[in-house]
Design an enzyme around this catalytic site. Structure first.
Site: not given
Length: 242
Positions: A75, A27
């Protein structure tokens, strides 16, 4: 670059704690790019360099399995331009790095709803798995179009399709229907970027994993940061609920 002495110390921790598998939530690519006044694409490209450094670090430090969260089922909700770029980056990275990964004895496996990807990308991933299937170095799993809840649905459907009676279902059998069949559960879960959540990642498999959160963004993560996370793991006392 970490010293030879520190490398040996970390390898001893890996051996003494029987640390086999590290799972990572990568991340912070976009936040890293923003802080450096760069487009998001540059953050993602820099993230590829971090991936290569971590695979090399895992090999040097004696870690046998690494699983990386590359693209989640959620996503797809990002803007189409970014999604298209990520799919292209993934395809080009696998094609461009496959020869070196193979030479370094890395065994590649892609987990997730791979059939939900475009056909050309599926072919690239399949070729990478076939090319490296006999390698005995680091086992590198890359989670693409992956969501843990989706994985559990996939496993349950597989059990039902095979006509297995309810009284035969136990934890071992369910594990055998997951994408991660024959891969040991993660011992350590690392999340970069400082966020305190697990984002629908390996929910079944991380039941007893130790969790390490670093403020470093993924593009900043390297072998030294990996060593720090393993040192922290070595200080934990794993109880497995006991």
């Amino acid at each position: 670059m970490i010293t030879i002495e520190k490398t040996e110390n970390i390898k001893k921790i890996v051996s003494d704690t029987n640390l086999k598998h590290i799972a990572i939530i990568m991340d912070g690519n976009r936040r890293w790019a923003k802080e450096h006044h760069l487009p998001s694409a540059m953050g993602h490209k820099k993230g590829v360099d971090a991936l290569k450094n971590v695979v090399k670090g895992a090999h040097n430090l004696g870690v046998k399995y690494v699983t990386l969260y590359a693209f989640s089922t959620e996503n797809w909700n990002r803007n189409q331009e970014e999604v298209d770029f990520l799919m292209s980056l993934l395809a080009n990275t696998i094609k461009g790095e496959l020869k070196e990964l193979h030479q370094n004895n890395v065994k590649l496996k892609f987990i997730g709803d791979i059939k939900g990807l475009n056909i050309e990308l599926q072919k690239i991933l399949f070729n990478a798995e076939e090319t490296t299937k006999d390698n005995i170095g680091v086992n590198l799993q890359i989670a693409i179009n992956y969501g843990a809840r989706n994985e559990l649905v996939y496993a349950i459907k597989g059990i039902l399709n095979d006509g297995i009676s309810p009284d035969k279902i136990d934890e071992k059998l369910l594990s055998d229907y997951l994408y991660t069949k024959n891969i040991p559960d993660p011992d350590l879960l690392i999340r970069t970027g400082g966020e305190m959540r697990i984002s629908n990642y390996l929910l079944w498999q991380i039941a007893y994993a130790e969790i390490y959160i670093t403020q470093k963004y993924w593009p900043e993560f390297n072998e030294e940061e990996l060593a720090i996370s393993i040192e922290e793991f070595g200080k934990r006392q794993r109880r497995y609920g006991g």
